[in-house]
Design a protein around this motif. Structure first.
Motif, PDB file in Angstrom:
ATOM      1  N   ALA A   8       0.829  -1.206   0.000  1.00 44.97           N
ATOM      2  CA  ALA A   8       0.000   0.000   0.000  1.00 44.97           C
ATOM      3  C   ALA A   8       0.858   1.248   0.000  1.00 44.97           C
ATOM      4  O   ALA A   8       1.670   1.465   0.897  1.00 44.97           O
ATOM      5  CB  ALA A   8      -0.923   0.000   1.220  1.00 44.97           C
ATOM      6  N   ASP A   9       0.679   2.072  -1.034  1.00 47.88           N
ATOM      7  CA  ASP A   9       1.402   3.340  -1.151  1.00 47.88           C
ATOM      8  C   ASP A   9       0.629   4.205  -2.129  1.00 47.88           C
ATOM      9  O   ASP A   9       0.180   3.720  -3.167  1.00 47.88           O
ATOM     10  CB  ASP A   9       2.827   3.107  -1.660  1.00 47.88           C
ATOM     11  CG  ASP A   9       3.710   4.337  -1.477  1.00 47.88           C
ATOM     12  OD1 ASP A   9       3.377   5.401  -2.043  1.00 47.88           O
ATOM     13  OD2 ASP A   9       4.724   4.234  -0.779  1.00 47.88           O
ATOM     14  N   ASP A  10       0.456   5.493  -1.820  1.00 50.48           N
ATOM     15  CA  ASP A  10      -0.331   6.351  -2.696  1.00 50.48           C
ATOM     16  C   ASP A  10       0.438   6.785  -3.935  1.00 50.48           C
ATOM     17  O   ASP A  10      -0.150   7.318  -4.874  1.00 50.48           O
ATOM     18  CB  ASP A  10      -0.835   7.586  -1.940  1.00 50.48           C
ATOM     19  CG  ASP A  10       0.291   8.446  -1.404  1.00 50.48           C
ATOM     20  OD1 ASP A  10       1.236   7.889  -0.826  1.00 50.48           O
ATOM     21  OD2 ASP A  10       0.226   9.682  -1.576  1.00 50.48           O
ATOM     22  N   GLN A  11       1.753   6.545  -3.962  1.00 46.38           N
ATOM     23  CA  GLN A  11       2.543   6.862  -5.156  1.00 46.38           C
ATOM     24  C   GLN A  11       2.622   5.613  -6.036  1.00 46.38           C
ATOM     25  O   GLN A  11       3.250   4.619  -5.669  1.00 46.38           O
ATOM     26  CB  GLN A  11       3.937   7.327  -4.759  1.00 46.38           C
ATOM     27  CG  GLN A  11       3.950   8.646  -3.999  1.00 46.38           C
ATOM     28  CD  GLN A  11       5.356   9.063  -3.626  1.00 46.38           C
ATOM     29  OE1 GLN A  11       6.035   8.388  -2.842  1.00 46.38           O
ATOM     30  NE2 GLN A  11       5.803  10.165  -4.185  1.00 46.38           N
ATOM     31  N   GLY A  17       6.819  -0.441  -8.012  1.00 41.69           N
ATOM     32  CA  GLY A  17       8.207  -0.874  -7.908  1.00 41.69           C
ATOM     33  C   GLY A  17       8.409  -1.899  -6.807  1.00 41.69           C
ATOM     34  O   GLY A  17       9.040  -2.935  -7.008  1.00 41.69           O
ATOM     35  N   PHE A  18       7.841  -1.613  -5.632  1.00 39.91           N
ATOM     36  CA  PHE A  18       7.939  -2.563  -4.521  1.00 39.91           C
ATOM     37  C   PHE A  18       7.262  -3.878  -4.885  1.00 39.91           C
ATOM     38  O   PHE A  18       7.780  -4.965  -4.601  1.00 39.91           O
ATOM     39  CB  PHE A  18       7.302  -1.991  -3.256  1.00 39.91           C
ATOM     40  CG  PHE A  18       8.136  -0.948  -2.575  1.00 39.91           C
ATOM     41  CD1 PHE A  18       9.515  -1.057  -2.514  1.00 39.91           C
ATOM     42  CD2 PHE A  18       7.549   0.160  -1.986  1.00 39.91           C
ATOM     43  CE1 PHE A  18      10.300  -0.097  -1.881  1.00 39.91           C
ATOM     44  CE2 PHE A  18       8.308   1.126  -1.351  1.00 39.91           C
ATOM     45  CZ  PHE A  18       9.697   0.993  -1.305  1.00 39.91           C
ATOM     46  N   GLU A  33      -2.621  -4.634  -4.296  1.00 40.34           N
ATOM     47  CA  GLU A  33      -2.017  -3.325  -4.115  1.00 40.34           C
ATOM     48  C   GLU A  33      -3.098  -2.352  -3.671  1.00 40.34           C
ATOM     49  O   GLU A  33      -4.280  -2.542  -3.977  1.00 40.34           O
ATOM     50  CB  GLU A  33      -1.374  -2.827  -5.418  1.00 40.34           C
ATOM     51  CG  GLU A  33      -0.219  -3.683  -5.904  1.00 40.34           C
ATOM     52  CD  GLU A  33       0.395  -3.128  -7.194  1.00 40.34           C
ATOM     53  OE1 GLU A  33       0.353  -1.891  -7.379  1.00 40.34           O
ATOM     54  OE2 GLU A  33       0.887  -3.925  -7.998  1.00 40.34           O
ATOM     55  N   ALA A  34      -2.704  -1.315  -2.947  1.00 39.11           N
ATOM     56  CA  ALA A  34      -3.662  -0.322  -2.461  1.00 39.11           C
ATOM     57  C   ALA A  34      -3.027   1.045  -2.475  1.00 39.11           C
ATOM     58  O   ALA A  34      -1.813   1.177  -2.299  1.00 39.11           O
ATOM     59  CB  ALA A  34      -4.114  -0.674  -1.040  1.00 39.11           C
ATOM     60  N   GLN A  39      -8.179   1.170   1.391  1.00 39.67           N
ATOM     61  CA  GLN A  39      -7.991   0.063   0.450  1.00 39.67           C
ATOM     62  C   GLN A  39      -7.068  -1.002   1.045  1.00 39.67           C
ATOM     63  O   GLN A  39      -7.274  -2.195   0.830  1.00 39.67           O
ATOM     64  CB  GLN A  39      -7.416   0.572  -0.867  1.00 39.67           C
ATOM     65  CG  GLN A  39      -8.388   1.385  -1.707  1.00 39.67           C
ATOM     66  CD  GLN A  39      -7.812   1.728  -3.080  1.00 39.67           C
ATOM     67  OE1 GLN A  39      -6.770   1.215  -3.470  1.00 39.67           O
ATOM     68  NE2 GLN A  39      -8.497   2.601  -3.788  1.00 39.67           N
ATOM     69  N   ALA A  40      -6.073  -0.559   1.798  1.00 43.64           N
ATOM     70  CA  ALA A  40      -5.139  -1.506   2.410  1.00 43.64           C
ATOM     71  C   ALA A  40      -5.853  -2.416   3.403  1.00 43.64           C
ATOM     72  O   ALA A  40      -5.674  -3.644   3.399  1.00 43.64           O
ATOM     73  CB  ALA A  40      -4.008  -0.760   3.106  1.00 43.64           C
ATOM     74  N   VAL A  41      -6.665  -1.824   4.263  1.00 45.50           N
ATOM     75  CA  VAL A  41      -7.412  -2.615   5.244  1.00 45.50           C
ATOM     76  C   VAL A  41      -8.366  -3.576   4.540  1.00 45.50           C
ATOM     77  O   VAL A  41      -8.474  -4.755   4.912  1.00 45.50           O
ATOM     78  CB  VAL A  41      -8.199  -1.688   6.202  1.00 45.50           C
ATOM     79  CG1 VAL A  41      -9.152  -2.507   7.074  1.00 45.50           C
ATOM     80  CG2 VAL A  41      -7.239  -0.894   7.072  1.00 45.50           C
ATOM     81  N   ALA A  42      -9.045  -3.079   3.516  1.00 43.70           N
ATOM     82  CA  ALA A  42      -9.976  -3.926   2.767  1.00 43.70           C
ATOM     83  C   ALA A  42      -9.244  -5.098   2.103  1.00 43.70           C
ATOM     84  O   ALA A  42      -9.727  -6.234   2.097  1.00 43.70           O
ATOM     85  CB  ALA A  42     -10.708  -3.097   1.706  1.00 43.70           C
ATOM     86  N   ALA A  43      -8.056  -4.809   1.560  1.00 44.02           N
ATOM     87  CA  ALA A  43      -7.272  -5.855   0.892  1.00 44.02           C
ATOM     88  C   ALA A  43      -6.813  -6.918   1.888  1.00 44.02           C
ATOM     89  O   ALA A  43      -6.830  -8.115   1.590  1.00 44.02           O
ATOM     90  CB  ALA A  43      -6.062  -5.232   0.190  1.00 44.02           C
TER      91      ALA A  43
END
Length: 222
Positions: A8-11, A17-18, A33-34, A39-43
């Protein structure tokens, strides 16, 4: 065994890349990805990954709040990623339950290693973060110290193990210092975490310093 990961990263470029670095590893699979904390919690709730890489600064819900929810609801291990090596973020992230804390300029191999280490149940901090954490305790900057009496639930041996964990000793080094087997040390570590309600060794280090069991500048046990 494949390690399942959420990134999860907004960029977008950083996130992609990660994800690419991790997904090409034979033992790691990026399941989602989030671009924000929601979105991260949902994922995590949907995919039940082993590890979540969470950027601290994200719109909507930041990574620290997402980490609190993830750590409270699941067994997923959290590694925090940030551009900034700041004390407040370190404390907040670790208190949220994070098992690792890495800067975004982390090397490719170190990122992969971090995911594997955390997935295996261990913890890690970037050296610069560890240094800042200890310096903050030395300066009395650590927030909300715990009551020393909290350690009363530990046996003498368990307190000794906790102190050596805080000094940075590995299980093997603790076993050598205490002249016991590695299995015995592993049992002591497990008991310490269970009795104090801690997720991992990082939180154990914090507890040792906050209760005064460990003192910044203490030399490793020998």
């Amino acid at each position: 065994m494949t390690v399942r990961v959420v990134v999860a990263d907004d960029q977008e470029l950083v996130r992609a890349g990660f994800a690419l670095i991790l997904d090409v590893q034979p033992d790691i699979e990026v399941v989602a990805e989030a671009n924000d904390g929601f979105q991260a919690v949902a994922a995590v709730r949907e995919h039940r990954p082993d590890v979540a890489l969470l950027d601290i600064r994200m719109p909507g819900m930041d990574g620290i709040e997402a980490a609190r929810i993830v750590c409270a609801e699941t067994d997923c291990k959290v590694v925090m990623l940030t551009t900034f090596d700041l004390d407040d973020y370190v404390f907040d992230a670790l208190r949220a339950g994070a098992s690792g804390f890495l800067l975004k300029d982390v090397r490719r191999d170190d990122l992969v290693h971090a995911v594997r280490v955390v997935a295996s149940g261990d913890s890690l901090l970037a050296p610069s973060v560890t240094r800042r954490l200890v310096e903050a305790f030395a300066a009395g900057a650590a927030p909300a110290p715990l009551r020393p009496g909290r350690l009363d639930v530990l046996t003498v041996r368990e307190r000794e193990v906790l102190r050596m964990i805080a000094e940075g000793l590995s299980n093997a080094e603790i076993a050598e210092a205490m002249v016991v087997s590695g299995h015995t040390v592993k049992t002591h570590v497990s008991n310490v975490l269970s009795k104090l309600g801690l997720r991992d060794r990082v939180q154990a280090v914090i507890a040792a310093y906050e209760t005064g069991l460990a003192v910044p500048g203490t030399r490793p046990h020998s």
